[in-house]
Design an enzyme around this catalytic site. Structure first.
Site, PDB file in Angstrom:
ATOM      1  N   TYR A   1       0.857  -1.186   0.000  1.00  0.00           N
ATOM      2  CA  TYR A   1       0.000   0.000   0.000  1.00  0.00           C
ATOM      3  C   TYR A   1       0.892   1.235   0.000  1.00  0.00           C
ATOM      4  O   TYR A   1       1.435   1.646   1.011  1.00  0.00           O
ATOM      5  CB  TYR A   1      -0.909   0.030   1.232  1.00  0.00           C
ATOM      6  CG  TYR A   1      -1.877  -1.132   1.340  1.00  0.00           C
ATOM      7  CD1 TYR A   1      -2.132  -1.971   0.264  1.00  0.00           C
ATOM      8  CD2 TYR A   1      -2.540  -1.389   2.534  1.00  0.00           C
ATOM      9  CE1 TYR A   1      -3.011  -3.036   0.377  1.00  0.00           C
ATOM     10  CE2 TYR A   1      -3.425  -2.445   2.651  1.00  0.00           C
ATOM     11  CZ  TYR A   1      -3.656  -3.269   1.577  1.00  0.00           C
ATOM     12  OH  TYR A   1      -4.523  -4.329   1.691  1.00  0.00           O
TER      13      TYR A   1
ATOM     14  N   PRO B   1     -16.100  -5.341   2.922  1.00  0.00           N
ATOM     15  CA  PRO B   1     -17.263  -6.047   3.467  1.00  0.00           C
ATOM     16  C   PRO B   1     -18.590  -5.349   3.243  1.00  0.00           C
ATOM     17  O   PRO B   1     -19.640  -5.997   3.309  1.00  0.00           O
ATOM     18  CB  PRO B   1     -16.940  -6.120   4.971  1.00  0.00           C
ATOM     19  CG  PRO B   1     -16.093  -4.906   5.216  1.00  0.00           C
ATOM     20  CD  PRO B   1     -15.244  -4.775   3.976  1.00  0.00           C
TER      21      PRO B   1
ATOM     22  N   THR C   1     -18.944  -7.590  -6.688  1.00  0.00           N
ATOM     23  CA  THR C   1     -17.747  -8.411  -6.741  1.00  0.00           C
ATOM     24  C   THR C   1     -16.607  -7.539  -7.243  1.00  0.00           C
ATOM     25  O   THR C   1     -16.836  -6.473  -7.808  1.00  0.00           O
ATOM     26  CB  THR C   1     -17.948  -9.611  -7.683  1.00  0.00           C
ATOM     27  OG1 THR C   1     -18.325  -9.111  -8.972  1.00  0.00           O
ATOM     28  CG2 THR C   1     -19.032 -10.530  -7.174  1.00  0.00           C
ATOM     29  N   PRO C   2     -15.326  -7.944  -7.045  1.00  0.00           N
ATOM     30  CA  PRO C   2     -14.210  -7.089  -7.463  1.00  0.00           C
ATOM     31  C   PRO C   2     -14.304  -6.700  -8.936  1.00  0.00           C
ATOM     32  O   PRO C   2     -14.506  -7.547  -9.804  1.00  0.00           O
ATOM     33  CB  PRO C   2     -12.991  -7.976  -7.190  1.00  0.00           C
ATOM     34  CG  PRO C   2     -13.423  -8.876  -6.092  1.00  0.00           C
ATOM     35  CD  PRO C   2     -14.874  -9.161  -6.374  1.00  0.00           C
TER      36      PRO C   2
END
Length: 280
Positions: A49, A198, A203-204
């Site tokens: 990150y 969450p 979906t991704p």
């Protein structure tokens, strides 16, 4: 591993495309401190990150860390730019050892409380070799607990044959439940299951305004209205009911959203409401 039921995913406190520093460093530091003050005791980050900038920001904001605060980080991904195409999985023993030790240095700790293998898809070492490297690091005191991220059910079982796995993180929410077998296995093993994204209703890579997510939102709205809650709180409350092992890590750059997410722990859905959501 013990912690309140909702943590905080810090990935958004980076630059565009999760590349570089968070644009408003002082605001990021302030938010992290407010997150802890609000009651969060698990903060999730990763060396990729930024890369590295997220861990450094957490250290600047929170070090020395309160005794009750667990910082979880990950190693096993590299990236050379903000585009998805610049991300690759690496698992070579020396690379993972370096990654863990440098994460500890950036976070300012002698031992990382929870360290995840960030991906089970590296090709420069077998999965078993990668887990073995983390087992070595634990025996040497570099990390305390081992977690797995983005792995299959078979990989989880293979890892459990090598070393104790304390946590598993995967994409799981009201819409995307394909990791249910991982949740079941984690629950059975006594590991914590940590859903990322969450409260996403997709979906991704899928837009939230497509037919499926839009239909789910419409179904959740009347439940939220009856509960005096938001749709996100209902989605989190449903997750928390799935298993006592579930510990979501919603990410946000808003303190109001942090507090809203934490308040989801007080939303008690009826059996009928839970069944209706599960049946979507």
């Amino acid at each position: 591993m013990t912690s309140p039921r909702i943590g905080y995913g810090a990935m958004r406190l980076t630059g565009p495309g999760h590349w570089g520093d968070y644009p408003d460093r002082e605001a990021g530091i302030k938010l992290l401190r407010q997150v802890v003050d609000a009651g969060v005791t698990l903060i999730d980050t990763a060396d990729v990150y930024g890369p590295h900038t997220n861990e450094l920001l957490i250290r600047e904001a929170l070090h020395p860390y309160p005794e009750h605060l667990l910082i979880a980080t990950k190693g096993g991904f590299v990236r050379s730019g903000p585009e998805i195409s610049t991300i690759a999985a690496l698992g070579h023993r020396q690379y993972l050892r370096q990654s863990a030790k440098l994460s500890a240095r950036r976070l300012g700790v002698e031992r990382i409380g929870l360290y995840y293998l960030h991906s089970g898809y590296a090709r420069d070492a077998s999965f078993e070799e990668q887990v073995g490297t983390l087992a070595e690091l634990r025996s040497e005191g570099v990390i305390e607990q081992i977690g797995l991220s983005n792995v299959t059910l078979e990989q989880l079982r293979a890892a459990q044959a090598i070393v104790e796995i304390s946590a598993v993180t995967a994409h799981y929410n009201v819409v995307d439940r394909h990791e249910q077998p991982l949740l079941d296995a984690a629950t059975e093993a006594g590991a914590v299951f940590v859903p990322w994204q969450p409260v996403s209703l997709s979906t991704p890579g899928e837009p939230t305004d497509t037919a499926g997510p839009a239909a789910v939102r419409r179904a959740l709205e009347p439940i939220a209205a009856r509960q005096g809650a938001t749709v996100s709180q209902v989605a989190l409350a449903w997750l928390l009911d799935r298993s006592a092992a579930v510990l979501p890590i919603p990410g946000t750059t808003s303190l109001a959203h942090v507090r809203e997410n934490l308040a989801a722990q007080d939303v008690v859905l009826s059996r009928e409401e839970l069944a209706a959501i599960t049946g979507l």
